[in-house]
Write a protein that holds these residues in place. Structure first.
Motif, short mmCIF file in Angstrom:
data_model
loop_
_atom_site.label_atom_id
_atom_site.label_comp_id
_atom_site.label_asym_id
_atom_site.label_seq_id
_atom_site.Cartn_x
_atom_site.Cartn_y
_atom_site.Cartn_z
N SER A 177 -3.51 -4.08 0.70
CA SER A 177 -4.38 -3.43 1.67
C SER A 177 -4.94 -2.09 1.20
N VAL A 213 -6.86 -5.40 14.65
CA VAL A 213 -6.12 -4.16 14.37
C VAL A 213 -5.68 -3.43 15.64
N SER A 214 -4.96 -2.35 15.39
CA SER A 214 -4.32 -1.59 16.48
C SER A 214 -5.31 -1.13 17.56
N LYS A 242 -12.17 -4.49 3.77
CA LYS A 242 -11.45 -3.60 4.67
C LYS A 242 -12.29 -2.36 4.88
N TYR A 244 -1.05 -8.24 16.97
CA TYR A 244 0.16 -7.71 17.60
C TYR A 244 0.56 -8.55 18.81
N CYS A 259 -3.75 6.06 0.31
CA CYS A 259 -3.29 4.74 -0.13
C CYS A 259 -2.99 4.70 -1.64
N ARG A 280 -10.56 7.85 4.59
CA ARG A 280 -10.39 6.96 3.44
C ARG A 280 -11.73 6.41 2.95
N CYS A 309 0.86 -1.18 0.00
CA CYS A 309 0.00 0.00 0.00
C CYS A 309 0.90 1.23 0.00
N PHE A 320 -10.98 2.04 14.44
CA PHE A 320 -10.06 1.18 15.18
C PHE A 320 -8.64 1.14 14.59
N TYR A 321 -8.41 1.88 13.50
CA TYR A 321 -7.05 2.00 12.98
C TYR A 321 -6.27 3.14 13.64
N GLN A 323 -12.06 2.70 1.34
CA GLN A 323 -12.36 1.67 2.33
C GLN A 323 -13.88 1.58 2.53
N ASP A 333 0.20 4.22 1.49
CA ASP A 333 -0.08 5.27 2.49
C ASP A 333 1.11 5.63 3.37
N ARG A 370 -2.05 4.57 12.94
CA ARG A 370 -1.64 5.79 12.23
C ARG A 370 -0.47 6.45 12.96
C1 PBG Z 1 -3.31 0.88 5.28
C2 PBG Z 1 -3.33 0.09 6.54
C3 PBG Z 1 -4.14 0.32 7.65
C4 PBG Z 1 -3.79 -0.62 8.61
C5 PBG Z 1 -2.82 -1.43 8.04
N1 PBG Z 1 -2.56 -0.98 6.76
C6 PBG Z 1 -5.28 1.17 7.89
C7 PBG Z 1 -5.37 2.56 7.54
O1 PBG Z 1 -4.50 3.37 7.89
O2 PBG Z 1 -6.38 2.90 6.93
C8 PBG Z 1 -4.36 -0.71 9.99
C9 PBG Z 1 -3.76 -1.71 10.88
C10 PBG Z 1 -4.07 -1.50 12.31
O3 PBG Z 1 -4.84 -0.61 12.70
O4 PBG Z 1 -3.53 -2.28 13.11
N2 PBG Z 1 -2.29 0.47 4.44
#
Ligand code: PBG
Length: 327
Positions: free
Chosen positions: A168, A275-276, A198, A315, A132, A219, A122, A203-204, A223, A124, A208
């Motif tokens: 992604s 995700v994060s 996606k 993670y 992206c 996005r 990707c 939750f991302y 997305q 981004d 970031r």
């Molecule tokens: C975009 C990307 C994102 C995540 C991984 N790759 C999301 C985004 O910024 O829109 C999120 C992963 C996470 O939140 O753990 N290439």
């Protein structure tokens, strides 16, 4: 006989050995993939504030963490690069000397025989606007121009030694275009993981920070809308048709219904990305003493497997794998 008092469902729960024997869902280290961040120019690992326990790695600390992941028995690692310099077209992404490609070669040599070395495909992290893809003069994300950049990025990653590319970016047609570009150069064995469903998710947020995202705005033109379940299945079917080896639903826990439907609709393996923000919520609650950290992590992973994920990006992958083994 199917009624109380002849039937007693609690019989199946009477002891740990009985429960183990009848558990429907398994959770194994080989089903876990660890996402990792490598940052250009770092001399040592740096903590990410919003993801306690997760690091932006230097090349050396990245290798050590990948060896640790292999020793834990993981199925793979997924690499994200954080470049020192960004531009409008994300030139660092397909530069053979770009941080992601350099790190990929290092990991392929270090752990490529023990687990599957994977790369995020990707733009981004590499663009100065944080989107992206590349932009039109009016500032919209240009689907077809982005596909050319993705094809070039795919070749750079395959040449660097990535065994599996994580698509992604949510551009239409990305799987077909990348497959063709790889096959034209003889990379028939490079696997494609399509981030099919996606969603444009809150939750991302912590991610970031992890990749030092430059994004202004959102996005939502590429997305998916979180309200859409059927469309998630449609995306997965499109990607399967285009040649995806594996499809993905992301995030995981807020989209378990989509995950189940996608699992039932396609024939390829289905993965999910915890995700994060999912990570940060459990870590924050645990740090406050409000939740049993280990139990909550394992329950969250089990629920994602139960919903239909054949493998999970998390993670916690290395730590959870050790918990599972020591059980
Ligand atoms: C975009 C990307 C994102 C995540 C991984 N790759 C999301 C985004 O910024 O829109 C999120 C992963 C996470 O939140 O753990 N290439």
């Amino acid at each position: 006989m199917s009624r109380f008092p002849d039937a007693r469902l609690r019989r199946l729960r009477q002891s740990a050995p009985v429960r183990e024997l009848v558990r429907e869902t398994s959770l194994e280290p080989r089903q876990l993939v660890l996402p990792m961040f490598v940052r250009e120019g770092l001399s040592e690992a740096t903590p990410i504030g919003s993801m306690p326990g997760v690091m932006q790695h230097s090349l050396d600390s990245l290798k050590a963490a990948a060896v640790d992941a292999a020793e834990a028995g993981l199925g793979g690692v997924m690499l994200f690069g954080v470049p020192a310099v960004r531009d409008a077209i994300g030139s660092g992404a397909d530069d053979p000397d770009g941080i992601l490609n350099v790190a990929t070669t290092a990991l392929a040599a270090e752990v490529g025989d023990a687990l599957v070395v994977q790369t995020d495909l990707c733009l981004d992290e590499f663009t100065d606007h944080g989107h992206c893809g590349v932009l039109t003069p009016a500032g919209a994300v240009d689907n077809d121009a982005t596909l050319e950049r993705y094809a070039s990025m795919a070749l750079a990653q395959a040449r660097a030694g990535s065994q599996l590319l994580g698509l992604s970016g949510m551009m239409d047609g990305q799987v077909a275009v990348i497959r063709e570009a790889l096959d034209d150069e003889g990379f028939h064995d490079t696997l494609l993981l399509a981030y099919s469903a996606k969603y444009a998710s809150a939750f991302y947020g912590p991610f970031r920070e992890a990749v030092d995202s430059q994004l202004q705005g959102d996005r939502r033109t590429y997305q998916m809308d979180p309200g859409n379940r059927r469309e998630g299945v449609r995306e997965a079917l499109f990607d399967q048709d285009e040649g995806a080896d594996i499809v993905m639903v992301k995030p995981a826990m807020a989209f378990l219904d989509v995950l189940r439907e996608v699992r039932d609709a396609v024939d390829v393996p289905v993965w999910a990305y915890q995700v994060s923000g999912e990570y940060a919520m459990i870590e924050a609650a645990a740090a406050n003493g409000w939740i049993d950290r280990r139990a909550a992590v394992l329950e969250s992973l089990m629920s994602i497997r139960r919903a239909g994920a054949d493998a999970v990006l998390s993670y916690w992958a290395s730590e959870a794998a050790r918990w599972i083994r020591s059980r």
